[in-house]
Write a protein that holds these residues in place. Structure first.
Motif, PDB file in Angstrom:
ATOM      1  N   LEU A  84       0.245  -6.356   7.758  1.00  0.00           N
ATOM      2  CA  LEU A  84       0.684  -7.479   6.919  1.00  0.00           C
ATOM      3  C   LEU A  84       1.082  -7.001   5.524  1.00  0.00           C
ATOM      4  CD1 LEU A  84      -2.023 -10.133   7.942  1.00  0.00           C
ATOM      5  CD2 LEU A  84       0.410 -10.154   8.568  1.00  0.00           C
ATOM      6  N   GLY A  85       1.080  -5.688   5.339  1.00  0.00           N
ATOM      7  CA  GLY A  85       1.495  -5.087   4.080  1.00  0.00           C
ATOM      8  C   GLY A  85       1.937  -3.667   4.380  1.00  0.00           C
ATOM      9  N   PRO A  86       2.674  -3.019   3.436  1.00  0.00           N
ATOM     10  CA  PRO A  86       3.192  -1.676   3.710  1.00  0.00           C
ATOM     11  C   PRO A  86       2.087  -0.621   3.856  1.00  0.00           C
ATOM     12  CG  PRO A  86       3.588  -2.316   1.411  1.00  0.00           C
ATOM     13  CD  PRO A  86       3.060  -3.530   2.112  1.00  0.00           C
ATOM     14  N   ALA A  87       2.264   0.265   4.842  1.00  0.00           N
ATOM     15  CA  ALA A  87       1.374   1.421   4.995  1.00  0.00           C
ATOM     16  C   ALA A  87       2.034   2.593   4.270  1.00  0.00           C
ATOM     17  CB  ALA A  87       1.179   1.743   6.468  1.00  0.00           C
ATOM     18  N   THR A  88       1.318   3.181   3.309  1.00  0.00           N
ATOM     19  CA  THR A  88       1.881   4.295   2.537  1.00  0.00           C
ATOM     20  C   THR A  88       0.857   5.424   2.491  1.00  0.00           C
ATOM     21  OG1 THR A  88       0.957   3.594   0.417  1.00  0.00           O
ATOM     22  CG2 THR A  88       3.073   2.613   1.052  1.00  0.00           C
ATOM     23  N   VAL A  89       1.203   6.491   1.778  1.00  0.00           N
ATOM     24  CA  VAL A  89       0.249   7.593   1.612  1.00  0.00           C
ATOM     25  C   VAL A  89      -1.034   7.068   0.975  1.00  0.00           C
ATOM     26  CG1 VAL A  89      -0.152   9.824   0.508  1.00  0.00           C
ATOM     27  CG2 VAL A  89       2.119   9.292   1.433  1.00  0.00           C
ATOM     28  N   LEU A  90      -0.891   6.160  -0.007  1.00  0.00           N
ATOM     29  CA  LEU A  90      -2.079   5.606  -0.662  1.00  0.00           C
ATOM     30  C   LEU A  90      -3.009   4.941   0.345  1.00  0.00           C
ATOM     31  CD1 LEU A  90      -3.628   4.777  -3.369  1.00  0.00           C
ATOM     32  CD2 LEU A  90      -2.582   2.547  -2.987  1.00  0.00           C
ATOM     33  N   THR A  91      -2.465   4.019   1.155  1.00  0.00           N
ATOM     34  CA  THR A  91      -3.335   3.286   2.084  1.00  0.00           C
ATOM     35  C   THR A  91      -3.956   4.240   3.111  1.00  0.00           C
ATOM     36  OG1 THR A  91      -1.466   2.658   3.508  1.00  0.00           O
ATOM     37  CG2 THR A  91      -2.048   1.129   1.752  1.00  0.00           C
ATOM     38  N   ASP A  92      -3.215   5.272   3.504  1.00  0.00           N
ATOM     39  CA  ASP A  92      -3.751   6.321   4.388  1.00  0.00           C
ATOM     40  C   ASP A  92      -4.908   7.062   3.735  1.00  0.00           C
ATOM     41  OD1 ASP A  92      -2.205   6.042   6.616  1.00  0.00           O
ATOM     42  OD2 ASP A  92      -1.510   8.134   6.613  1.00  0.00           O
ATOM     43  N   ARG A  93      -4.703   7.444   2.471  1.00  0.00           N
ATOM     44  CA  ARG A  93      -5.733   8.230   1.777  1.00  0.00           C
ATOM     45  C   ARG A  93      -7.006   7.410   1.546  1.00  0.00           C
ATOM     46  NH1 ARG A  93      -4.903  11.707  -3.163  1.00  0.00           N
ATOM     47  NH2 ARG A  93      -7.032  12.143  -2.476  1.00  0.00           N
ATOM     48  N   ILE A  94      -6.849   6.095   1.351  1.00  0.00           N
ATOM     49  CA  ILE A  94      -8.022   5.230   1.188  1.00  0.00           C
ATOM     50  C   ILE A  94      -8.837   5.227   2.490  1.00  0.00           C
ATOM     51  CG2 ILE A  94      -8.794   2.829   0.854  1.00  0.00           C
ATOM     52  CD1 ILE A  94      -7.846   4.103  -1.737  1.00  0.00           C
ATOM     53  N   CYS A  95      -8.139   5.128   3.614  1.00  0.00           N
ATOM     54  CA  CYS A  95      -8.839   5.174   4.915  1.00  0.00           C
ATOM     55  C   CYS A  95      -9.547   6.512   5.099  1.00  0.00           C
ATOM     56  CB  CYS A  95      -7.863   4.946   6.062  1.00  0.00           C
ATOM     57  SG  CYS A  95      -7.122   3.306   6.064  1.00  0.00           S
ATOM     58  N   ASP A  96      -8.838   7.608   4.760  1.00  0.00           N
ATOM     59  CA  ASP A  96      -9.444   8.937   4.882  1.00  0.00           C
ATOM     60  C   ASP A  96     -10.707   9.033   4.032  1.00  0.00           C
ATOM     61  OD1 ASP A  96      -7.429   9.691   6.524  1.00  0.00           O
ATOM     62  OD2 ASP A  96      -6.304  10.827   5.012  1.00  0.00           O
ATOM     63  N   TYR A  97     -10.600   8.571   2.795  1.00  0.00           N
ATOM     64  CA  TYR A  97     -11.715   8.671   1.859  1.00  0.00           C
ATOM     65  C   TYR A  97     -12.947   7.981   2.412  1.00  0.00           C
ATOM     66  CZ  TYR A  97     -14.505   8.083  -2.389  1.00  0.00           C
ATOM     67  OH  TYR A  97     -15.530   8.090  -3.309  1.00  0.00           O
ATOM     68  N   GLU A  99      -1.615   9.141  -6.420  1.00  0.00           N
ATOM     69  CA  GLU A  99      -0.479   8.714  -5.598  1.00  0.00           C
ATOM     70  C   GLU A  99       0.598   8.025  -6.430  1.00  0.00           C
ATOM     71  OE1 GLU A  99      -0.135  10.078  -2.848  1.00  0.00           O
ATOM     72  OE2 GLU A  99      -2.194  10.844  -2.880  1.00  0.00           O
ATOM     73  N   ALA A 100       0.194   7.343  -7.499  1.00  0.00           N
ATOM     74  CA  ALA A 100       1.201   6.717  -8.371  1.00  0.00           C
ATOM     75  C   ALA A 100       2.061   7.800  -9.015  1.00  0.00           C
ATOM     76  CB  ALA A 100       0.518   5.861  -9.437  1.00  0.00           C
ATOM     77  N   LYS A 101       1.412   8.907  -9.408  1.00  0.00           N
ATOM     78  CA  LYS A 101       2.166  10.034 -10.000  1.00  0.00           C
ATOM     79  C   LYS A 101       3.168  10.597  -9.002  1.00  0.00           C
ATOM     80  CE  LYS A 101      -1.498  11.455 -12.820  1.00  0.00           C
ATOM     81  NZ  LYS A 101      -2.628  12.398 -12.831  1.00  0.00           N
ATOM     82  N   SER A 102       2.819  10.565  -7.714  1.00  0.00           N
ATOM     83  CA  SER A 102       3.743  11.055  -6.675  1.00  0.00           C
ATOM     84  C   SER A 102       4.776  10.002  -6.286  1.00  0.00           C
ATOM     85  CB  SER A 102       2.959  11.450  -5.421  1.00  0.00           C
ATOM     86  OG  SER A 102       1.929  12.334  -5.736  1.00  0.00           O
ATOM     87  N   GLY A 103       4.696   8.829  -6.927  1.00  0.00           N
ATOM     88  CA  GLY A 103       5.715   7.809  -6.689  1.00  0.00           C
ATOM     89  C   GLY A 103       5.427   6.864  -5.527  1.00  0.00           C
ATOM     90  N   ASP A 104       4.201   6.890  -4.995  1.00  0.00           N
ATOM     91  CA  ASP A 104       3.833   5.955  -3.915  1.00  0.00           C
ATOM     92  C   ASP A 104       4.045   4.512  -4.395  1.00  0.00           C
ATOM     93  OD1 ASP A 104       1.869   5.827  -1.244  1.00  0.00           O
ATOM     94  OD2 ASP A 104       1.627   4.112  -2.584  1.00  0.00           O
ATOM     95  N   ALA A 105       4.859   3.740  -3.631  1.00  0.00           N
ATOM     96  CA  ALA A 105       5.281   2.411  -4.104  1.00  0.00           C
ATOM     97  C   ALA A 105       4.092   1.467  -4.303  1.00  0.00           C
ATOM     98  CB  ALA A 105       6.272   1.800  -3.117  1.00  0.00           C
ATOM     99  N   VAL A 106       3.124   1.499  -3.375  1.00  0.00           N
ATOM    100  CA  VAL A 106       1.971   0.597  -3.493  1.00  0.00           C
ATOM    101  C   VAL A 106       1.105   1.007  -4.686  1.00  0.00           C
ATOM    102  CG1 VAL A 106      -0.136  -0.203  -2.351  1.00  0.00           C
ATOM    103  CG2 VAL A 106       1.978   0.006  -1.038  1.00  0.00           C
ATOM    104  N   ALA A 107       0.869   2.305  -4.846  1.00  0.00           N
ATOM    105  CA  ALA A 107       0.055   2.790  -5.969  1.00  0.00           C
ATOM    106  C   ALA A 107       0.703   2.442  -7.305  1.00  0.00           C
ATOM    107  CB  ALA A 107      -0.167   4.299  -5.853  1.00  0.00           C
ATOM    108  N   VAL A 108       2.019   2.635  -7.392  1.00  0.00           N
ATOM    109  CA  VAL A 108       2.729   2.327  -8.640  1.00  0.00           C
ATOM    110  C   VAL A 108       2.622   0.836  -8.952  1.00  0.00           C
ATOM    111  CG1 VAL A 108       5.021   2.189  -9.715  1.00  0.00           C
ATOM    112  CG2 VAL A 108       4.314   4.296  -8.547  1.00  0.00           C
TER     113      VAL A 108
END
Lengths: 304, 304
Positions: free
Chosen positions: A178-191, A221-230
């Motif tokens: 129901l929302g975009p999956a990005t590197v950020l959301t992946d890393r949160i799951c990993d963490y 992730e915001a520094k890497s330009g991840d759209a959700v993090a930004v």
């Protein structure tokens, strides 16, 4: 009892304590500058646990005494200035203020107030704090005006807990598609070592401190330009920008940004806000020591 | 012990229990339709208190027994189907499932599952619930797929707790002059009898149920066109719209909207979503009774 007498010739001892959602810092000084010590203990935000808060205060003080080679019983000779997160809530202020504390005197105020006193060397000025929580204060002619400090999840936009919480919300939306999956959301799951339906299980009822631990992932992730993090970071920073502009309309003189997220947040602030920031002069604990000295002197003046 | 024998000739008794963030509803039936009773108790969401949840389950069952003129000790003859909020979290499912319950048999599932079973008379279908929390489920060929149900404040967008919480956030922003002050933010302060800095004090650490109480103010003011109330409601409803569209891609057949906010929320849904909604056939408690019967029969088949 006779043993305590060896403390009698001690000079006046002051301790400044800065208690927040992640840690509690104490700094001890004596009037003759002979004794100096610091101590750090666990979290001390009464909104999220009164008992832990009072334990952290005493523990940080004990550690500062030990650091200054003074015994624990010297606490009864100490005049304490305590700046605490959460005590802007009247009921919590009362509870802490009526606590049978172990000090000679205890003078209580907010963490914001002591931070502002320290940052501008007891002169007029203002601060915004972004740490586990977020808040602002301006101090003009001894009168203070507060912004934010409502606590997570009611407020504290742009704080570590808020950024981490937004990342969790995004990870949960992504897990439901129901929302975009990005590197950020992946890393949160990993963490959290929990994908995807265990995320809520891992974070339900956790204190703000646990959410704040995820903020560094948002910054990376915001520094890497991840759209959700930004987008999370921009929403949080826009709140801090608004608060800074609002505070500056009071003309408080200097404005400092403080708190654990200070260096990470600063590059993301609006240019007009960034350009008005001044470096803090002293630490919040120093502000708390100053507060203890002036309040104690005022109390003695009244009594005398 | 001998006294219990008077219960021996009782027909099979089934109880269906629907436990959520605000209340716990129980419905008792007997195979011969001779005994029928209902009971309502307090909140039963294990995310926000395991002890309260188990107490509410037993209390609602006692009330249903009393309503059917049966003694409390008849509980040991009852086969229970329990649908609980929060037990989609694996750790909470385990805790409730291992509870030394007072029933003859206990069959546990989510509140969503029993709601879906009831709404479509045990046939394939899907439901979205907006009550104290929010969530969705589709059930196709006995396989279920869940959406949301992450709990406030991690998820539950468009639920009563979420709407009330957004209203509090707006009232706090207005109190700092960092967001618009409208009739909604005024009414929130009035309701809490706390303006403006006592708001956070009144709501800190409150359970979702207390936030959900404020949702009716959001609906009332949104109907009057209050800009803040409308924007809160539109954000919440857009989540429910997305969830409905997502669920419909699974082709589950019927889709029903359930929960305490059903009638208030429906007019705000997008037209395409509103047009796909079907009325629920049975109540969640009926779904829980059906669940108890089929699970018990399956268990006996395996055992036999």
């Amino acid at each position: 009892m006779t043993q305590a007498n060896i403390l009698d010739p001690l000079p006046s001892l002051y301790i400044g304590i800065d208690g927040g959602g992640s840690k509690c810092k104490a700094k001890l000084v004596s009037d003759d500058a002979k004794f100096v010590g610091v101590g750090i203990s666990g979290r001390a935000n009464p909104v999220h646990g009164m008992e832990t808060t009072l334990e952290s205060i005493v523990d940080s003080a004990h550690k500062a005494l030990a650091d200054a080679d003074l015994p624990r019983r010297a606490l009864r000779n100490v005049i304490a200035g305590i700046g605490l997160a959460g005590v802007n809530l009247p009921s919590l202020f009362e509870q802490v203020n009526n606590w049978p504390h172990p000090f000679k005197e205890m003078h209580l105020t907010t963490d914001l107030h002591i931070a502002c006193l320290g940052a501008h060397a007891w002169q007029d000025g203002s601060v915004i704090i972004s740490g586990t929580g977020s808040c602002g204060i301006s101090m003009i002619d001894g009168k203070t005006k507060m912004y934010g400090a409502h606590g997570f999840p009611l407020g504290d936009q742009g704080s570590g807990a808020w950024l981490g919480w937004k990342a969790i919300v995004a990870a949960l939306l992504a897990s439901d598609d129901l929302g975009p999956a990005t590197v950020l959301t992946d890393r949160i799951c990993d963490y959290l070592g929990a994908r995807p339906r265990g995320i809520a299980d891992a974070m339900a009822n956790q204190p703000p401190k646990e959410f704040a631990k995820l903020a560094s992932i948002v910054f990376t992730e915001a520094k890497s330009g991840d759209a959700v993090a930004v987008s999370i970071l921009e929403e949080g920073v826009s709140y801090l920008d608004s608060m800074a502009r609002k505070i500056l309309t009071d003309n408080p003189g200097r404005l400092s940004l403080l708190g654990g997220l200070r260096s990470e947040i600063t590059p993301w602030l609006a240019e007009d806000v960034k350009n008005t920031l001044s470096d803090p002069i002293h630490a919040p604990e120093d502000g708390a020591i100053h507060f203890a000295k002036t309040e104690s002197a005022n109390a003695n003046k009244k009594a005398g």
